[in-house]
Design an enzyme around this catalytic site. Structure first.
Site, mmCIF file in Angstrom:
data_model
loop_
_atom_site.group_PDB
_atom_site.id
_atom_site.type_symbol
_atom_site.label_atom_id
_atom_site.label_comp_id
_atom_site.label_asym_id
_atom_site.label_seq_id
_atom_site.Cartn_x
_atom_site.Cartn_y
_atom_site.Cartn_z
ATOM 1 N N LYS A 233 0.864 -1.188 0.000
ATOM 2 C CA LYS A 233 0.000 0.000 0.000
ATOM 3 C C LYS A 233 0.896 1.233 0.000
ATOM 4 O O LYS A 233 1.819 1.346 0.826
ATOM 5 C CB LYS A 233 -0.864 -0.042 1.259
HETATM 6 C C1 E4P Z 1 -8.341 1.548 4.237
HETATM 7 O O1 E4P Z 1 -7.508 1.107 3.516
HETATM 8 C C2 E4P Z 1 -8.187 2.795 5.003
HETATM 9 O O2 E4P Z 1 -6.973 2.797 5.624
HETATM 10 C C3 E4P Z 1 -9.318 2.957 5.974
HETATM 11 O O3 E4P Z 1 -10.526 2.490 5.397
HETATM 12 C C4 E4P Z 1 -9.442 4.352 6.520
HETATM 13 O O4 E4P Z 1 -10.605 4.467 7.288
HETATM 14 P P1 E4P Z 1 -10.872 5.690 8.294
HETATM 15 O O5 E4P Z 1 -11.094 6.926 7.499
HETATM 16 O O6 E4P Z 1 -12.119 5.283 9.044
HETATM 17 O O7 E4P Z 1 -9.659 5.784 9.155
#
Ligand code: E4P
Length: 218
Positions: free
Chosen positions: A83
């Site tokens: 990622k």
């Molecule tokens: C997923 O890959 C993200 O890191 C995550 O969904 C972020 O979510 P949040 O905005 O609730 O922290």
């Protein structure tokens, strides 16, 4: 639509993996911090539990160090998806990592223009954050609809739209109606999706009527 689970909590992942509905896992530095675990250990453990893609995020912001971190994370298991953030260096890393045959999830996407850049950089997944857009008064799901429509117009782009920052069942339902490829779900949302008052009421009525018959199937 594929369901990924958005957590680095091993017990939550284990419980959900047993449902047979988990296609993958996403983590981020905040979720790793929340788990209190060492990133390399916890990612390896998640990869052993879930055969699908497991997103592990680099924490460097410069291209050369991102590549070194990506190598280390990729060495943990074949199903590690690297990622990277949607930055210039992040997309350079995306191009280099996908060229080596490894999946990349480009995260922190907040516009269609950014989604276009990620697709052109060869991203396997683009992660638009719907909840965080809702938080600032925009309609996060509108961005999902725009990206899905835009990607559909160019069959040569095979980047999958991964709906991230999901905060409600409505988000999941809308993602399905729009035709997003993946939703990454906080565990609580998955458990909540099973629930409906009429399901519970109907089941109780069936069981009461069945009891009156005095029959057993086994
Ligand atoms: C997923 O890959 C993200 O890191 C995550 O969904 C972020 O979510 P949040 O905005 O609730 O922290």
């Amino acid at each position: 639509m594929k369901f990924f689970i958005d957590t680095a909590d091993i017990s939550e992942i284990q419980a959900l993996a047993e449902t047979g509905l988990v296609d993958g896992v996403t983590t981020n530095p905040s979720l790793i911090a929340k788990s209190g675990r060492d990133i390399l250990e916890v990612i390896k453990e998640i990869c052993d539990l879930v055969p699908g893609p497991v997103s592990a995020e680099v924490t460097a912001t410069d291209f050369p160090t991102m590549m070194k971190e990506a190598d280390k994370l990729a060495a943990l298991a074949d199903n590690v998806t690297i990622k990277v953030p949607l930055t210039i260096d992040g997309l350079k890393a995306c191009r280099a990592i996908t060229s080596n045959g490894r999946e990349v999830n480009v995260t922190l996407c907040f516009s269609s223009a950014q989604a276009l850049l990620a697709a052109k950089a060869g991203a396997t997944y683009i992660s638009p954050f719907v909840g965080r857009l809702d938080d600032i008064g925009e309609v996060g799901m509108d961005l999902i609809a725009d990206i899905v429509q835009m990607y559909d117009m160019y069959p040569e782009l095979d980047t999958q739209v991964l709906v991230a920052s999901i905060r409600s069942i409505d988000h999941v339902e809308m993602a399905g109606l729009i035709g997003a490829h993946v939703s990454t779900l906080p565990p609580k949302i998955v458990w909540d999706m099973y629930e409906h008052a009429l399901t519970e009421k109907g089941l109780n009525a069936f069981l009461e009527d069945w009891k009156k018959t005095g029959q057993t199937i086994l």
